[in-house]
Design an enzyme around this catalytic site. Structure first.
Site, PDB file in Angstrom:
ATOM      1  NE  ARG A 147      -3.812   0.011   2.873  1.00 22.77           N
ATOM      2  CZ  ARG A 147      -4.177   0.983   3.882  1.00 22.77           C
ATOM      3  NH1 ARG A 147      -4.431   1.979   4.658  1.00 22.77           N
ATOM      4  NH2 ARG A 147      -5.277  -0.243   4.061  1.00 22.77           N
ATOM      5  CB  THR A 183      -1.164   7.530  -3.489  1.00 24.73           C
ATOM      6  OG1 THR A 183      -1.186   6.019  -3.393  1.00 24.73           O
ATOM      7  CG2 THR A 183      -0.691   8.480  -3.920  1.00 24.73           C
ATOM      8  CG  ASP A 240      -0.742  -7.213  10.150  1.00 22.89           C
ATOM      9  OD1 ASP A 240      -0.554  -8.732   9.431  1.00 22.89           O
ATOM     10  OD2 ASP A 240      -0.868  -6.037   9.585  1.00 22.89           O
ATOM     11  CG  ASP A 290       2.696  -8.311  11.958  1.00 20.83           C
ATOM     12  OD1 ASP A 290       3.838  -8.632  10.861  1.00 20.83           O
ATOM     13  OD2 ASP A 290       1.839  -6.992  11.597  1.00 20.83           O
TER      14      ASP A 290
HETATM   15  N1  URA Z   1      -5.153  -7.066   6.608  1.00 19.76           N
HETATM   16  C1  URA Z   1      -5.085  -7.787   7.839  1.00 19.76           C
HETATM   17  O1  URA Z   1      -3.946  -8.474   8.228  1.00 19.76           O
HETATM   18  N2  URA Z   1      -5.853  -7.871   8.789  1.00 19.76           N
HETATM   19  C2  URA Z   1      -7.006  -6.835   8.519  1.00 19.76           C
HETATM   20  O2  URA Z   1      -7.433  -6.659   9.562  1.00 19.76           O
HETATM   21  C3  URA Z   1      -7.007  -6.606   7.435  1.00 19.76           C
HETATM   22  C4  URA Z   1      -6.175  -6.435   6.200  1.00 19.76           C
END
Ligand code: URA
Length: 212
Positions: free
Chosen positions: A106, A110, A203, A206
């Site tokens: 990302r 932007t 995440d 992670d």
């Molecule tokens: N990506 C993730 O790993 N978790 C989210 O909640 C949104 C995007």
């Protein structure tokens, strides 16, 4: 919401494992195993309309006509990096599937997805494409992936497999792509100000790779 092509799995095994996955006390080892198991359970349903052809075999008792999968290829496309966690579960049921990879990040200003890697099987256009992305949040990376698959490579049969999807992203993406099917294990209500799914699971990358 356009629901015709949105499938939310309510199977008890899937719901149970999603609850374990959401729990913040689930550690990396179990998280990885759960992602793999969920991907395997989900792909069973995602492939339920694959084409079969008749063949003849011989059992120890007699010759018989039976059915096997047609030659139509299957391409898995995990979106880097969290999608990688789902590959082993799917290939345990589809051992001949090819695996392409799409890498997107990302843009810090932007917030748009930027492609940094794309390597897909040569005949991806003619194959059933199963996109693997555990979290369907804003839909930005999935929209970019669909764009690559449809417009650059000419793919026609695209199936998105996500563990948790968020309604706002799903509404937007599915309205723009009515022919694409989405399979998920949970459809959550919203996103927070950092575009994380609420309640979600945090995440996914992670937690799969133990990087936080
Ligand atoms: N990506 C993730 O790993 N978790 C989210 O909640 C949104 C995007």
């Amino acid at each position: 919401m356009q629901t015709e092509n949105v499938f939310v799995f309510d199977h008890p095994l899937i719901q149970h494992k999603i609850s374990l996955l959401r729990d913040k006390n689930t550690g990396t080892k179990d998280f990885r195993t759960l992602v793999k198991e969920l991907a395997m359970l989900m792909v069973y349903e995602v492939t339920k309309d694959l084409e079969l052809v008749e063949t003849e075999i011989e059992t120890p008792i007699a010759k018989t006509k039976t059915k096997v999968l047609s030659d139509k290829k299957i391409s898995l496309v995990p979106i880097l990096r969290a999608g990688l966690g789902m590959v082993d579960g799917v290939t345990s049921l589809l051992p001949n599937a090819r695996v392409g990879h799409i890498g997107l990040y990302r843009h810090p200003e932007t917030h748009e997805p930027v492609e940094y890697y794309c390597k897909l099987p040569a005949d991806v256009a003619e194959s059933t494409v199963i996109v693997l992305e555990p979290m369907f949040a804003t839909g930005g990376s999935l929209t970019a992936t669909i764009d690559i698959l449809e417009n650059r490579y000419g793919c026609k049969d695209i199936r998105l497999v996500c563990l948790i999807a968020a309604k706002p992203g799903v509404e937007r993406v599915m309205k723009d792509h009515p022919n694409i099917k989405l399979y998920c294990a949970a459809l959550d209500e919203k996103l927070n100000e950092h575009a994380y799914i609420v309640p979600g699971l945090g995440d996914a990358g992670d937690r799969i790779f133990g990087t936080k």
